[in-house]
Design an enzyme around this catalytic site. Structure first.
Site, PDB file in Angstrom:
ATOM      1  N   CYS A 138       0.825  -1.209   0.000  1.00  0.00           N
ATOM      2  CA  CYS A 138       0.000   0.000   0.000  1.00  0.00           C
ATOM      3  C   CYS A 138       0.860   1.261   0.000  1.00  0.00           C
ATOM      4  O   CYS A 138       0.437   2.307  -0.494  1.00  0.00           O
ATOM      5  CB  CYS A 138      -0.955   0.006   1.191  1.00  0.00           C
ATOM      6  SG  CYS A 138      -0.188  -0.052   2.820  1.00  0.00           S
ATOM      7  N   HIS A 221      -2.562   1.438   6.914  1.00  0.00           N
ATOM      8  CA  HIS A 221      -2.753   1.636   5.478  1.00  0.00           C
ATOM      9  C   HIS A 221      -2.286   3.034   5.091  1.00  0.00           C
ATOM     10  O   HIS A 221      -2.452   3.987   5.859  1.00  0.00           O
ATOM     11  CB  HIS A 221      -4.236   1.463   5.128  1.00  0.00           C
ATOM     12  CG  HIS A 221      -4.535   1.515   3.664  1.00  0.00           C
ATOM     13  ND1 HIS A 221      -4.046   0.600   2.753  1.00  0.00           N
ATOM     14  CD2 HIS A 221      -5.287   2.397   2.934  1.00  0.00           C
ATOM     15  CE1 HIS A 221      -4.491   0.896   1.546  1.00  0.00           C
ATOM     16  NE2 HIS A 221      -5.232   1.992   1.619  1.00  0.00           N
TER      17      HIS A 221
END
Length: 288
Positions: A138, A221
């Site tokens: 990510c 994230h």
């Protein structure tokens, strides 16, 4: 203001409506899949970039970002701390904790966009989907979003030493007419980008600060924010780009603020206010 994020939480806790399906969030599903399949380890297709400006800068320069620009830490959202960040700023990356409260806020945002279209970016932002085959990548996805959409702000990508197009510029141009999922799949096989990302992940500056996805259940994230010019008004808007969201999210005109100050306000409202007691947030800015 900050209350908006708290209102989302209150709406999820009461009001007579069923709560959001936390496990249905594409980000939650991706995190669970990576843990369950064991993809998120050192042998995964793409190695993780940790939340370290030097690591992200190494990747940026390797794919064509001019050397005058670099990622720097943003130490906080207060005006005094924001004033310490060099200007101009072409992009921001946020690392946030994947908690139930965050998933709830994301669900309400997605529902609002689906129901009314409010918040869906009408600006010409480059958006790609983070497909599961990336593994724990990510950080790379956020970098690609930030660099491609920030290229106008930093003057475009520099060609390679032999005169060829920069790797990220070549990827952008070759996928310009593709849908986000197709762009995500194309990135898996983009010449030079995977090797560059892996080398950056193994940079000497890496300190394994970002928890791996096969570790504790508290996942993290990365998401990018870019200054995008609205196609009809010409105003600069803060646009959020997340490979686990269906669309870029337009957070509105910066209205005379600097881009960094406007992004800080968005992060304060949509992330920090949702998890006000968390110390798991980390923020970087791409500056000259």
């Amino acid at each position: 203001g900050i209350s908006s994020g708290l209102d989302l939480m209150a709406a999820a806790e009461g009001g007579g409506k069923a709560g959001p399906p936390i496990g249905g969030d594409p980000l939650a599903q991706l995190n669970d899949e990576l843990r369950d399949t064991g993809v998120a380890d050192a042998d995964s297709p793409w190695l993780p970039l940790e939340s370290n400006p030097e690591v992200f800068t190494t990747f940026a320069h390797s794919v064509g970002c001019p050397v005058e620009w670099a990622w720097v830490d943003v130490m906080g959202l207060d005006s005094e701390l924001l004033a310490m960040v060099p200007q101009p700023c072409a992009a921001v990356i946020l690392l946030f904790p994947c908690t139930d409260a965050i998933y709830t806020a994301r669900w309400h945002e997605a529902e609002k966009i689906r129901a009314t279209g409010a918040g869906a970016a009408v600006t010409p932002a480059f958006h790609l989907t983070q497909v599961a085959e990336f593994g724990n990548a990510c950080g790379t996805i956020a970098s690609v979003h930030a660099l491609i959409n920030g290229a106008v702000a930093f003057g475009g990508f520099a060609d390679t030493a032999d005169g060829a197009a920069a790797p990220l510029a070549a990827y952008r141009d070759s996928t310009a007419d593709q849908a986000p999922v197709e762009r995500g799949k194309a990135l898996l096989h983009a010449p030079g980008l995977k090797a560059t990302s892996d080398l950056s992940a193994q940079h000497v500056a890496a300190q394994t600060e970002c928890p791996s996805r096969d570790g504790p259940d508290l996942d993290h994230h990365f998401v990018a924010f870019s200054p995008i010019i609205h196609p009809t008004t010409g105003n600069v808007h803060v646009v959020e780009l997340d490979g686990t969201k269906d669309t870029p999210v337009d957070h509105g005109n910066i209205k005379g603020q600097t881009f960094l100050t406007a992004v800080a306000a968005v992060i304060r409202e949509h992330y920090v206010a949702v998890e006000p007691d968390s110390i798991e947030f980390s923020m970087m800015a791409l500056c000259k």
